[in-house]
Motif scaffolding. Sequence first.
Motif, PDB file in Angstrom:
ATOM      1  N   MET A   1      -2.759  29.506-105.331  1.00  0.00           N
ATOM      2  CA  MET A   1      -2.411  28.098-105.358  1.00  0.00           C
ATOM      3  C   MET A   1      -1.023  27.936-104.747  1.00  0.00           C
ATOM      4  SD  MET A   1      -2.512  25.745-108.732  1.00  0.00           S
ATOM      5  CE  MET A   1      -3.838  24.627-108.781  1.00  0.00           C
ATOM      6  N   ASN A   2      -0.919  27.152-103.727  1.00  0.00           N
ATOM      7  CA  ASN A   2       0.382  26.950-103.103  1.00  0.00           C
ATOM      8  C   ASN A   2       1.053  25.694-103.665  1.00  0.00           C
ATOM      9  OD1 ASN A   2      -0.901  24.834-101.826  1.00  0.00           O
ATOM     10  ND2 ASN A   2      -1.208  25.923 -99.912  1.00  0.00           N
ATOM     11  N   TRP A   3       2.259  25.439-103.201  1.00  0.00           N
ATOM     12  CA  TRP A   3       3.091  24.371-103.759  1.00  0.00           C
ATOM     13  C   TRP A   3       2.491  22.986-103.523  1.00  0.00           C
ATOM     14  CZ3 TRP A   3       6.452  23.744-107.307  1.00  0.00           C
ATOM     15  CH2 TRP A   3       7.257  22.632-107.345  1.00  0.00           C
ATOM     16  N   SER A   4       1.857  22.764-102.420  1.00  0.00           N
ATOM     17  CA  SER A   4       1.289  21.438-102.133  1.00  0.00           C
ATOM     18  C   SER A   4       0.120  21.119-103.070  1.00  0.00           C
ATOM     19  CB  SER A   4       0.841  21.340-100.673  1.00  0.00           C
ATOM     20  OG  SER A   4      -0.200  22.258-100.427  1.00  0.00           O
ATOM     21  N   ASN A   5      -0.707  22.116-103.389  1.00  0.00           N
ATOM     22  CA  ASN A   5      -1.792  21.893-104.352  1.00  0.00           C
ATOM     23  C   ASN A   5      -1.225  21.644-105.752  1.00  0.00           C
ATOM     24  OD1 ASN A   5      -3.797  22.145-102.472  1.00  0.00           O
ATOM     25  ND2 ASN A   5      -4.165  24.319-102.887  1.00  0.00           N
ATOM     26  N   PHE A   6      -0.172  22.362-106.091  1.00  0.00           N
ATOM     27  CA  PHE A   6       0.476  22.195-107.383  1.00  0.00           C
ATOM     28  C   PHE A   6       1.035  20.780-107.522  1.00  0.00           C
ATOM     29  CE2 PHE A   6       4.130  22.852-110.281  1.00  0.00           C
ATOM     30  CZ  PHE A   6       3.427  23.321-111.376  1.00  0.00           C
ATOM     31  N   LYS A   7       1.696  20.295-106.461  1.00  0.00           N
ATOM     32  CA  LYS A   7       2.242  18.932-106.475  1.00  0.00           C
ATOM     33  C   LYS A   7       1.126  17.898-106.578  1.00  0.00           C
ATOM     34  CE  LYS A   7       5.849  18.028-103.765  1.00  0.00           C
ATOM     35  NZ  LYS A   7       6.633  17.969-102.507  1.00  0.00           N
ATOM     36  N   LYS A   8      -0.007  18.187-105.981  1.00  0.00           N
ATOM     37  CA  LYS A   8      -1.128  17.253-105.985  1.00  0.00           C
ATOM     38  C   LYS A   8      -1.675  17.049-107.405  1.00  0.00           C
ATOM     39  CE  LYS A   8      -5.148  18.484-104.280  1.00  0.00           C
ATOM     40  NZ  LYS A   8      -6.239  18.835-103.329  1.00  0.00           N
ATOM     41  N   TYR A   9      -1.635  18.086-108.229  1.00  0.00           N
ATOM     42  CA  TYR A   9      -2.140  17.976-109.598  1.00  0.00           C
ATOM     43  C   TYR A   9      -1.073  17.506-110.590  1.00  0.00           C
ATOM     44  CZ  TYR A   9      -6.267  20.460-108.010  1.00  0.00           C
ATOM     45  OH  TYR A   9      -7.405  20.813-107.350  1.00  0.00           O
ATOM     46  N   ILE A  10       0.172  17.814-110.336  1.00  0.00           N
ATOM     47  CA  ILE A  10       1.244  17.468-111.265  1.00  0.00           C
ATOM     48  C   ILE A  10       1.711  16.024-111.092  1.00  0.00           C
ATOM     49  CG2 ILE A  10       3.634  18.010-111.907  1.00  0.00           C
ATOM     50  CD1 ILE A  10       1.596  20.002-112.911  1.00  0.00           C
ATOM     51  N   LYS A  11       1.757  15.521-109.867  1.00  0.00           N
ATOM     52  CA  LYS A  11       2.267  14.169-109.619  1.00  0.00           C
ATOM     53  C   LYS A  11       1.512  13.105-110.413  1.00  0.00           C
ATOM     54  CE  LYS A  11       3.876  11.158-106.029  1.00  0.00           C
ATOM     55  NZ  LYS A  11       4.084  10.944-104.611  1.00  0.00           N
ATOM     56  N   PRO A  12       0.176  13.135-110.508  1.00  0.00           N
ATOM     57  CA  PRO A  12      -0.504  12.120-111.327  1.00  0.00           C
ATOM     58  C   PRO A  12      -0.175  12.243-112.817  1.00  0.00           C
ATOM     59  CG  PRO A  12      -2.069  13.162-109.851  1.00  0.00           C
ATOM     60  CD  PRO A  12      -0.773  13.910-109.727  1.00  0.00           C
ATOM     61  N   LEU A  13       0.038  13.476-113.277  1.00  0.00           N
ATOM     62  CA  LEU A  13       0.400  13.651-114.683  1.00  0.00           C
ATOM     63  C   LEU A  13       1.764  13.055-114.991  1.00  0.00           C
ATOM     64  CD1 LEU A  13      -0.811  17.261-115.558  1.00  0.00           C
ATOM     65  CD2 LEU A  13      -1.721  15.105-116.388  1.00  0.00           C
ATOM     66  N   ILE A  14       2.720  13.273-114.113  1.00  0.00           N
ATOM     67  CA  ILE A  14       4.079  12.772-114.340  1.00  0.00           C
ATOM     68  C   ILE A  14       4.107  11.247-114.292  1.00  0.00           C
ATOM     69  CG2 ILE A  14       6.412  12.733-113.368  1.00  0.00           C
ATOM     70  CD1 ILE A  14       6.017  15.629-112.580  1.00  0.00           C
ATOM     71  N   SER A  15       3.285  10.652-113.490  1.00  0.00           N
ATOM     72  CA  SER A  15       3.276   9.185-113.396  1.00  0.00           C
ATOM     73  C   SER A  15       2.415   8.536-114.490  1.00  0.00           C
ATOM     74  CB  SER A  15       2.782   8.747-112.015  1.00  0.00           C
ATOM     75  OG  SER A  15       1.456   9.191-111.816  1.00  0.00           O
TER      76      SER A  15
END
Length: 101
Positions: free
Chosen positions: A1-15
């Motif tokens: 899992m690279n950083w862009s996939n990680f950001k894709k899953y975390i960003k909706p959680l943070i918002s």
Amino acid sequence: MNWSNFKKYIKPLISNKFFLATLAFIVWITVFDQNSLIDRYRLSKRISQLEKQKQHYIDEIEQNNRKMEELQSNLDNLEKFAREEYLMKKKDEVIFVVEEE
């Protein structure tokens, strides 16, 4: 899992406001609350220490009661105890006390 996939899953959680509220609640319960999980853990450790100490004193009381019963039941044992612990003697005896350094 690279950083862009990680950001894709975390960003909706943070918002997500429900996720943030739940996360804040968990942090509050764990650290800041009067009955926090950390304090409960410390108190449970203290309770177990006190239970061990209580058992030690109960055993010591039972041992002392046995000694007292033995002393009260036999005059020879009472005399021996008085001589050893309180350095008591009969009229015609001489006691020498030897102290070790």
